[in-house]
Design an enzyme around this catalytic site. Structure first.
Site, PDB file in Angstrom:
ATOM      1  N   CYS A   1       0.817  -1.223   0.000  1.00  0.00           N
ATOM      2  CA  CYS A   1       0.000   0.000   0.000  1.00  0.00           C
ATOM      3  C   CYS A   1       0.844   1.263   0.000  1.00  0.00           C
ATOM      4  CB  CYS A   1      -0.949   0.005   1.193  1.00  0.00           C
ATOM      5  SG  CYS A   1      -0.218  -0.554   2.701  1.00  0.00           S
TER       6      CYS A   1
ATOM      7  N   GLN B   1       1.582   5.622   8.784  1.00  0.00           N
ATOM      8  CA  GLN B   1       0.714   4.532   8.355  1.00  0.00           C
ATOM      9  C   GLN B   1      -0.373   4.202   9.375  1.00  0.00           C
ATOM     10  OE1 GLN B   1       4.406   2.599   5.839  1.00  0.00           O
ATOM     11  NE2 GLN B   1       2.675   1.276   6.254  1.00  0.00           N
TER      12      GLN B   1
ATOM     13  N   HIS C   1      -3.092   6.031   4.725  1.00  0.00           N
ATOM     14  CA  HIS C   1      -1.671   6.315   4.983  1.00  0.00           C
ATOM     15  C   HIS C   1      -1.355   7.705   4.431  1.00  0.00           C
ATOM     16  CE1 HIS C   1      -1.201   2.266   6.227  1.00  0.00           C
ATOM     17  NE2 HIS C   1      -0.535   1.757   5.207  1.00  0.00           N
TER      18      HIS C   1
HETATM   19  C1  2RA Z   1       0.945  -1.992   6.867  1.00  0.00           C
HETATM   20  N1  2RA Z   1       1.677  -1.823   4.551  1.00  0.00           N
HETATM   21  O1  2RA Z   1       0.525  -0.853   6.749  1.00  0.00           O
HETATM   22  C2  2RA Z   1       1.528  -2.729   5.667  1.00  0.00           C
HETATM   23  C3  2RA Z   1       0.685  -3.909   5.296  1.00  0.00           C
HETATM   24  N2  2RA Z   1      -0.603  -3.531   4.886  1.00  0.00           N
HETATM   25  O2  2RA Z   1       0.918  -2.645   7.931  1.00  0.00           O
END
Ligand code: 2RA
Length: 336
Positions: free
Chosen positions: A128, A155, A241
């Site tokens: 992502c 994130q 994110h």
């Molecule tokens: C996270 N990109 O954000 C990793 C897996 N989705 O944890």
């Protein structure tokens, strides 16, 4: 008309989102098969007003499917892809299992849709944070070349699935009500905290989440020498994110020109007007399919520098929508 489509991992966060997006985009399906591990078999899901019963994934299901969208972990993806290929079922895999394999295209439809043409049965969906970054930086790369990228990610906890969401909620309540906060999903308490550690530590003390951005962006953008230094951070946000990205371009490019280019770029929405406090924020990008770019300005620390701020729903554009867009191209070009 339509294709016979299987979703493996249909009961997980990404699998559920895939179903929702297939319905929203009115994807032409002749038959939908929802698969998950045996414990989830029997679960009832809704699709286009019909009830679909989740089945435990087996070879017979792939025999009956043209395309299978995998929304499962890397180990299960490795296990199941062989069975799917043996039964002539094309796999769109959201896990890390095949992303860097030579004979597997790694695709973001806004960046390298043509790579789908040479698939050998498996097409990989990127991580992502990589998808979100390349949708925003590829137009700049095409216009002015890129010498160096420095990116910090912020994130959301839903990147760690439903358990991540539940942990943020629980830690927040525990903290505010003065209770002991005991982390399970994340290494430390996530409420009112930032954790600069996603996935595992690998060479040069980077994490694998950070190195995925390097390895995958180079493959997607056909830029094998692109220099990228990421820092991936888990933040107390439920969904979407965000990324702060500093770009050193080969040729000079003004923020105004960058903004014009981005405004015309596929999958990008520019939200950039400091005078009106306009910039992307995860609270407002959740539930959408675009990559939002703002805070477009010179990076004043270097010649030919540009700084941008990006946010996007990492479950939709960062995973499920990207995979459905790949399936749409496969179906449109009969490449299954
Ligand atoms: C996270 N990109 O954000 C990793 C897996 N989705 O944890």
């Amino acid at each position: 008309a339509g294709i016979r489509l299987a979703i493996v991992g249909a009961t997980g966060a990404v699998g559920q989102e895939m179903l929702k997006i297939l319905e929203e985009r009115n994807f032409a399906i002749e038959e939908l098969i929802c698969l998950a591990d045996p414990r989830e078999a029997g679960t009832k899901l809704k699709f286009k007003g019909e009830t679909v019963t989740v089945q435990s994934a087996g070879p017979e299901h792939f025999k009956k499917s043209d395309v299978a969208m995998f929304a499962v972990g890397t180990d299960i993806a490795k296990e199941m892809a062989g069975t799917a290929l043996k039964n002539d079922c094309v796999v769109i895999d959201n896990s890390y299992a095949f992303r860097l394999q030579e004979d597997v295209p790694l695709v973001v439809p806004e960046v390298n849709p043509e790579d789908i043409d040479w698939h050998k049965g498996i097409i990989a969906n990127p991580n992502c944070s990589t998808i979100i970054m390349v949708v925003a930086i590829n137009p700049i790369y095409k216009a002015a070349g890129l010498k160096r990228v420095v990116v910090s990610t912020y994130q959301a906890v839903s990147g760690a699935g439903k358990a991540g969401l539940e942990e943020l909620e629980k830690h927040s309540r525990d903290y505010l009500e003065g209770r002991e906060v005991s982390p399970e999903v994340f290494a430390y308490p996530i409420a009112f905290n930032l954790i600069p550690h996603i996935d595992v530590f690998v060479e040069d003390d980077y994490t694998r989440e950070e190195m995925k951005m390097v390895w995958e962006a180079r493959k997607i953008m056909h830029a094998p020498h692109l220099q990228i230094s990421p820092t991936a951070v888990r933040v107390p946000v439920f969904r979407s994110h965000s990324e702060s990205i500093n770009l050193e371009t080969e040729k000079p490019i003004t923020p105004e020109l960058a903004r014009q280019i981005l405004e015309k770029s596929p999958g990008v929405v520019v939200q950039d007007n400091p005078a009106e406090n306009t910039y992307p924020m995860p609270l407002f990008t959740a539930g959408t399919d675009e990559v939002y770019v703002g805070r477009i300005r010179k990076d004043i620390s270097v010649e030919n520098g540009l700084a941008i701020w990006v946010a996007a729903d990492q479950i939709r554009k960062g995973a499920a929508t990207n995979a459905v867009q790949i399936a749409e191209i496969l179906a449109a070009k009969n490449q299954y």
